[in-house]
Design an enzyme around this catalytic site. Sequence first.
Site, PDB file in Angstrom:
ATOM      1  N   GLY A   1     -38.542  27.919  11.382  1.00 22.80           N
ATOM      2  CA  GLY A   1     -39.333  27.204  10.392  1.00 22.80           C
ATOM      3  C   GLY A   1     -40.023  26.016  11.022  1.00 22.80           C
ATOM      4  O   GLY A   1     -39.678  25.591  12.132  1.00 22.80           O
TER       5      GLY A   1
ATOM      6  N   GLU B   1       0.831  -1.196   0.000  1.00 24.07           N
ATOM      7  CA  GLU B   1       0.000   0.000   0.000  1.00 24.07           C
ATOM      8  C   GLU B   1       0.870   1.253   0.000  1.00 24.07           C
ATOM      9  O   GLU B   1       0.598   2.229  -0.710  1.00 24.07           O
ATOM     10  CB  GLU B   1      -0.902  -0.021   1.235  1.00 24.07           C
TER      11      GLU B   1
ATOM     12  N   GLY C   1     -41.178  22.063  11.573  1.00 21.39           N
ATOM     13  CA  GLY C   1     -40.355  20.870  11.669  1.00 21.39           C
ATOM     14  C   GLY C   1     -40.162  20.169  10.331  1.00 21.39           C
ATOM     15  O   GLY C   1     -41.094  20.088   9.524  1.00 21.39           O
ATOM     16  N   GLY C   2     -38.935  19.707  10.102  1.00 19.28           N
ATOM     17  CA  GLY C   2     -38.665  18.923   8.906  1.00 19.28           C
ATOM     18  C   GLY C   2     -38.251  19.698   7.674  1.00 19.28           C
ATOM     19  O   GLY C   2     -38.050  19.102   6.606  1.00 19.28           O
ATOM     20  N   VAL C   3     -38.091  21.018   7.781  1.00 20.38           N
ATOM     21  CA  VAL C   3     -37.741  21.794   6.583  1.00 20.38           C
ATOM     22  C   VAL C   3     -36.232  21.903   6.383  1.00 20.38           C
ATOM     23  O   VAL C   3     -35.788  22.429   5.367  1.00 20.38           O
ATOM     24  CB  VAL C   3     -38.356  23.217   6.631  1.00 20.38           C
ATOM     25  N   GLY C   4     -35.434  21.435   7.368  1.00 20.15           N
ATOM     26  CA  GLY C   4     -33.982  21.437   7.170  1.00 20.15           C
ATOM     27  C   GLY C   4     -33.212  22.436   8.009  1.00 20.15           C
ATOM     28  O   GLY C   4     -32.078  22.787   7.668  1.00 20.15           O
ATOM     29  N   LYS C   5     -33.789  22.880   9.123  1.00 22.67           N
ATOM     30  CA  LYS C   5     -33.105  23.874   9.967  1.00 22.67           C
ATOM     31  C   LYS C   5     -31.795  23.304  10.521  1.00 22.67           C
ATOM     32  O   LYS C   5     -30.751  23.960  10.476  1.00 22.67           O
ATOM     33  CB  LYS C   5     -34.023  24.310  11.121  1.00 22.67           C
ATOM     34  N   THR C   6     -31.848  22.083  11.039  1.00 25.78           N
ATOM     35  CA  THR C   6     -30.637  21.466  11.599  1.00 25.78           C
ATOM     36  C   THR C   6     -29.604  21.204  10.503  1.00 25.78           C
ATOM     37  O   THR C   6     -28.392  21.357  10.727  1.00 25.78           O
ATOM     38  CB  THR C   6     -30.986  20.143  12.312  1.00 25.78           C
TER      39      THR C   6
END
Length: 268
Positions: free
Chosen positions: A226, A91, A228-233
Amino acid sequence: MASSSSFANNSQYHTRWKYVVFISFIGEDTHKTFTGHLYEGLKNQGIFTFLDDNRIEDSIPEERLKAIEVSQFALVVFSKNFATSRWCLNELVKIMECSLKENGQTVIPIFYDVDPSHVRNQTGDFEKSFDEYELKYKDDVEGMQKVQRWRTSLTAAANLKGHDIHDGNESEEIQQIVDQISSKLCKSGYSLSSLQDVVGINAHLEKLKSRFQIEISDVRMIGIWGIGGVGKTTIARAIFDTLSYRFKAACFLADVKENGKKNQLHSL
Protein backbone atom coordinates in the site's frame (compact mmCIF):
# COMPACT_ATOMS: atom_id res chain seq x y z
CA MET A 1 9.79 8.83 37.48
CA ALA A 2 6.33 9.48 36.04
CA SER A 3 3.90 6.61 35.93
CA SER A 4 4.25 4.28 32.95
CA SER A 5 1.14 2.50 31.79
CA SER A 6 -0.79 1.18 28.83
CA PHE A 7 -4.58 1.29 28.63
CA ALA A 8 -6.74 -1.67 27.70
CA ASN A 9 -10.38 -1.60 26.66
CA ASN A 10 -11.22 -4.95 25.06
CA SER A 11 -14.92 -5.83 24.78
CA GLN A 12 -14.01 -9.53 24.80
CA TYR A 13 -12.27 -9.12 28.12
CA HIS A 14 -13.52 -8.74 31.69
CA THR A 15 -14.91 -5.20 31.91
CA ARG A 16 -13.49 -4.51 35.39
CA TRP A 17 -9.88 -4.70 34.23
CA LYS A 18 -8.24 -1.55 32.94
CA TYR A 19 -4.69 -2.87 33.28
CA VAL A 20 -3.40 -6.40 32.92
CA VAL A 21 -0.51 -6.03 35.37
CA PHE A 22 0.21 -3.82 38.36
CA ILE A 23 3.83 -3.92 39.60
CA SER A 24 4.50 -3.24 43.28
CA PHE A 25 8.13 -2.67 44.24
CA ILE A 26 10.53 -0.43 46.14
CA GLY A 27 12.33 1.76 43.65
CA GLU A 28 15.70 2.04 45.38
CA ASP A 29 16.22 -1.74 45.14
CA THR A 30 15.09 -2.75 41.67
CA HIS A 31 13.67 0.09 39.60
CA LYS A 32 16.76 0.55 37.42
CA THR A 33 17.48 -3.17 37.29
CA PHE A 34 15.05 -6.08 37.61
CA THR A 35 11.75 -4.18 37.79
CA GLY A 36 12.68 -1.85 34.95
CA HIS A 37 13.60 -4.81 32.76
CA LEU A 38 10.43 -6.65 33.78
CA TYR A 39 8.28 -3.69 32.77
CA GLU A 40 10.00 -3.51 29.39
CA GLY A 41 9.49 -7.24 28.87
CA LEU A 42 5.78 -6.96 29.60
CA LYS A 43 5.39 -3.85 27.44
CA ASN A 44 7.22 -5.45 24.52
CA GLN A 45 4.82 -8.37 24.69
CA GLY A 46 1.88 -5.98 24.46
CA ILE A 47 0.83 -6.56 28.09
CA PHE A 48 -0.81 -3.47 29.56
CA THR A 49 1.13 -2.65 32.72
CA PHE A 50 0.93 0.01 35.43
CA LEU A 51 4.24 1.00 37.00
CA ASP A 52 4.81 4.16 39.01
CA ASP A 53 7.83 5.26 41.02
CA ASN A 54 6.33 8.53 42.30
CA ARG A 55 6.05 7.78 46.00
CA ILE A 56 5.29 9.91 49.03
CA GLU A 57 5.88 7.85 52.15
CA ASP A 58 2.74 6.45 53.78
CA SER A 59 0.34 8.21 51.41
CA ILE A 60 -1.04 6.30 48.42
CA PRO A 61 -2.97 8.53 45.97
CA GLU A 62 -6.46 7.56 44.85
CA GLU A 63 -5.25 6.97 41.27
CA ARG A 64 -2.87 4.28 42.46
CA LEU A 65 -5.43 2.57 44.67
CA LYS A 66 -7.81 2.49 41.70
CA ALA A 67 -5.06 1.08 39.48
CA ILE A 68 -4.63 -1.81 41.91
CA GLU A 69 -8.37 -2.52 41.85
CA VAL A 70 -8.56 -2.63 38.05
CA SER A 71 -5.45 -4.76 37.39
CA GLN A 72 -5.93 -8.46 36.71
CA PHE A 73 -2.45 -9.42 37.93
CA ALA A 74 -0.35 -7.92 40.71
CA LEU A 75 3.38 -8.64 40.59
CA VAL A 76 4.87 -7.91 44.01
CA VAL A 77 8.66 -7.63 43.89
CA PHE A 78 9.94 -8.38 47.39
CA SER A 79 13.51 -7.14 47.87
CA LYS A 80 15.78 -6.41 50.83
CA ASN A 81 14.36 -2.96 51.63
CA PHE A 82 10.71 -3.69 50.85
CA ALA A 83 9.65 -3.69 54.52
CA THR A 84 11.32 -0.33 55.16
CA SER A 85 8.63 1.35 53.08
CA ARG A 86 5.24 1.88 54.70
CA TRP A 87 4.04 2.79 51.21
CA CYS A 88 4.92 -0.68 49.91
CA LEU A 89 3.37 -2.38 52.92
CA ASN A 90 0.13 -0.41 52.64
CA GLU A 91 0.06 -1.14 48.93
CA LEU A 92 0.49 -4.86 49.63
CA VAL A 93 -2.46 -4.80 52.06
CA LYS A 94 -4.63 -3.30 49.30
CA ILE A 95 -3.42 -5.89 46.78
CA MET A 96 -4.18 -8.81 49.08
CA GLU A 97 -7.62 -7.38 49.85
CA CYS A 98 -8.37 -7.20 46.12
CA SER A 99 -7.19 -10.77 45.60
CA LEU A 100 -9.79 -12.05 48.08
CA LYS A 101 -12.75 -10.54 46.23
CA GLU A 102 -14.91 -12.61 43.89
CA ASN A 103 -13.12 -12.83 40.53
CA GLY A 104 -10.27 -11.03 42.25
CA GLN A 105 -6.84 -10.36 40.82
CA THR A 106 -4.06 -12.90 40.72
CA VAL A 107 -1.08 -12.09 42.95
CA ILE A 108 2.34 -13.36 41.89
CA PRO A 109 5.13 -12.79 44.44
CA ILE A 110 8.68 -12.31 43.16
CA PHE A 111 11.43 -12.83 45.73
CA TYR A 112 14.35 -10.79 44.45
CA ASP A 113 17.48 -11.70 46.37
CA VAL A 114 15.45 -12.38 49.54
CA ASP A 115 14.49 -15.66 51.17
CA PRO A 116 10.72 -16.31 50.88
CA SER A 117 10.71 -17.48 54.51
CA HIS A 118 12.01 -14.06 55.59
CA VAL A 119 9.02 -12.45 53.90
CA ARG A 120 6.62 -15.04 55.29
CA ASN A 121 7.84 -14.77 58.89
CA GLN A 122 9.18 -11.19 58.83
CA THR A 123 12.68 -12.33 59.71
CA GLY A 124 16.08 -11.62 58.14
CA ASP A 125 16.02 -8.30 56.25
CA PHE A 126 12.40 -7.76 57.32
CA GLU A 127 12.87 -8.26 61.07
CA LYS A 128 14.63 -4.97 61.85
CA SER A 129 11.94 -2.92 60.13
CA PHE A 130 9.16 -4.59 62.08
CA ASP A 131 11.02 -4.21 65.35
CA GLU A 132 11.16 -0.48 64.62
CA TYR A 133 7.48 -0.33 63.68
CA GLU A 134 6.40 -2.06 66.86
CA LEU A 135 8.57 0.23 68.96
CA LYS A 136 7.15 3.28 67.20
CA TYR A 137 3.51 2.20 67.55
CA LYS A 138 3.69 0.44 70.95
CA ASP A 139 1.34 2.99 72.55
CA ASP A 140 -0.83 3.43 69.46
CA VAL A 141 -3.64 0.88 69.09
CA GLU A 142 -4.45 1.82 65.49
CA GLY A 143 -0.75 1.80 64.63
CA MET A 144 -0.29 -1.70 66.01
CA GLN A 145 -3.34 -2.87 64.09
CA LYS A 146 -1.75 -1.49 60.95
CA VAL A 147 1.50 -3.37 61.70
CA GLN A 148 -0.49 -6.58 62.15
CA ARG A 149 -2.20 -6.05 58.77
CA TRP A 150 1.25 -5.67 57.21
CA ARG A 151 2.41 -8.90 58.82
CA THR A 152 -0.72 -10.79 57.73
CA SER A 153 -0.41 -9.57 54.14
CA LEU A 154 3.29 -10.45 53.91
CA THR A 155 2.61 -13.96 55.21
CA ALA A 156 -0.32 -14.49 52.84
CA ALA A 157 1.61 -13.22 49.80
CA ALA A 158 4.71 -15.30 50.60
CA ASN A 159 2.56 -18.44 50.77
CA LEU A 160 1.50 -17.99 47.15
CA LYS A 161 3.28 -19.63 44.22
CA GLY A 162 5.81 -17.22 42.78
CA HIS A 163 9.35 -16.75 41.50
CA ASP A 164 12.48 -17.00 43.65
CA ILE A 165 15.26 -15.02 41.98
CA HIS A 166 18.74 -15.21 43.48
CA ASP A 167 21.73 -16.06 41.34
CA GLY A 168 19.90 -17.17 38.21
CA ASN A 169 19.73 -15.54 34.80
CA GLU A 170 17.43 -12.55 35.31
CA SER A 171 16.49 -12.29 31.65
CA GLU A 172 15.34 -15.90 31.66
CA GLU A 173 13.34 -15.35 34.86
CA ILE A 174 11.70 -12.27 33.38
CA GLN A 175 10.80 -14.18 30.23
CA GLN A 176 9.21 -16.92 32.33
CA ILE A 177 7.06 -14.34 34.12
CA VAL A 178 6.04 -12.69 30.85
CA ASP A 179 5.24 -16.09 29.30
CA GLN A 180 3.21 -17.10 32.36
CA ILE A 181 0.98 -14.04 32.08
CA SER A 182 0.79 -14.22 28.28
CA SER A 183 -0.34 -17.82 28.43
CA LYS A 184 -3.12 -17.04 30.92
CA LEU A 185 -4.31 -14.11 28.84
CA CYS A 186 -4.33 -15.95 25.54
CA LYS A 187 -6.25 -18.87 27.03
CA SER A 188 -8.95 -16.37 27.98
CA GLY A 189 -9.13 -15.04 24.43
CA TYR A 190 -7.56 -11.69 25.28
CA SER A 191 -5.69 -9.84 22.54
CA LEU A 192 -2.25 -8.69 23.62
CA SER A 193 -2.06 -5.96 21.02
CA SER A 194 -2.07 -2.38 22.27
CA LEU A 195 -3.45 -1.52 18.80
CA GLN A 196 -6.59 -3.59 19.24
CA ASP A 197 -8.89 -0.55 19.29
CA VAL A 198 -7.66 1.03 16.06
CA VAL A 199 -10.75 1.50 13.90
CA GLY A 200 -11.08 -1.19 11.23
CA ILE A 201 -8.01 -3.15 12.27
CA ASN A 202 -9.85 -6.32 13.31
CA ALA A 203 -10.96 -7.07 9.75
CA HIS A 204 -7.36 -6.80 8.54
CA LEU A 205 -6.12 -9.02 11.37
CA GLU A 206 -8.63 -11.75 10.56
CA LYS A 207 -7.59 -11.76 6.90
CA LEU A 208 -3.91 -12.02 7.84
CA LYS A 209 -4.48 -14.78 10.42
CA SER A 210 -6.21 -16.95 7.83
CA ARG A 211 -3.23 -16.61 5.50
CA PHE A 212 -0.63 -17.45 8.14
CA GLN A 213 -2.01 -20.97 8.73
CA ILE A 214 0.01 -20.92 11.93
CA GLU A 215 -0.90 -24.50 12.85
CA ILE A 216 1.22 -25.76 9.93
CA SER A 217 4.94 -26.18 10.72
CA ASP A 218 6.36 -24.22 7.80
CA VAL A 219 7.77 -20.82 6.88
CA ARG A 220 5.31 -18.07 6.02
CA MET A 221 6.05 -14.77 4.33
CA ILE A 222 3.18 -12.29 4.05
CA GLY A 223 3.44 -9.07 2.06
CA ILE A 224 1.39 -6.02 3.02
CA TRP A 225 1.22 -3.59 0.12
CA GLY A 226 0.00 0.00 0.00
CA ILE A 227 1.00 3.63 -0.31
CA GLY A 228 2.79 5.34 2.55
CA GLY A 229 0.76 6.27 5.60
CA VAL A 230 -2.15 3.84 5.19
CA GLY A 231 -1.20 1.74 8.23
CA LYS A 232 0.93 -1.14 6.92
CA THR A 233 3.32 -1.03 9.90
CA THR A 234 0.40 -0.70 12.32
CA ILE A 235 -1.20 -3.87 10.95
CA ALA A 236 2.12 -5.72 11.02
CA ARG A 237 2.72 -4.68 14.63
CA ALA A 238 -0.77 -5.75 15.67
CA ILE A 239 -0.46 -9.20 14.10
CA PHE A 240 2.95 -9.62 15.76
CA ASP A 241 1.52 -8.70 19.17
CA THR A 242 -1.37 -11.11 18.65
CA LEU A 243 0.62 -14.17 17.52
CA SER A 244 4.17 -13.81 18.93
CA TYR A 245 3.31 -15.54 22.22
CA ARG A 246 3.02 -18.84 20.29
CA PHE A 247 6.73 -18.83 19.44
CA LYS A 248 9.79 -19.52 21.58
CA ALA A 249 11.43 -16.37 20.27
CA ALA A 250 10.09 -13.39 18.36
CA CYS A 251 11.44 -10.06 17.14
CA PHE A 252 9.70 -7.13 15.45
CA LEU A 253 11.87 -4.97 13.20
CA ALA A 254 10.23 -1.77 11.95
CA ASP A 255 11.51 0.48 9.17
CA VAL A 256 14.31 -1.93 8.31
CA LYS A 257 15.10 -0.17 5.04
CA GLU A 258 15.55 3.22 6.71
CA ASN A 259 17.09 2.05 9.98
CA GLY A 260 19.33 -0.47 8.24
CA LYS A 261 21.17 2.30 6.46
CA LYS A 262 21.82 4.09 9.75
CA ASN A 263 22.51 1.18 12.09
CA GLN A 264 23.60 -1.63 9.76
CA LEU A 265 20.73 -3.68 11.21
CA HIS A 266 22.28 -3.75 14.69
CA SER A 267 18.76 -4.22 16.05
CA LEU A 268 18.60 -7.57 14.26
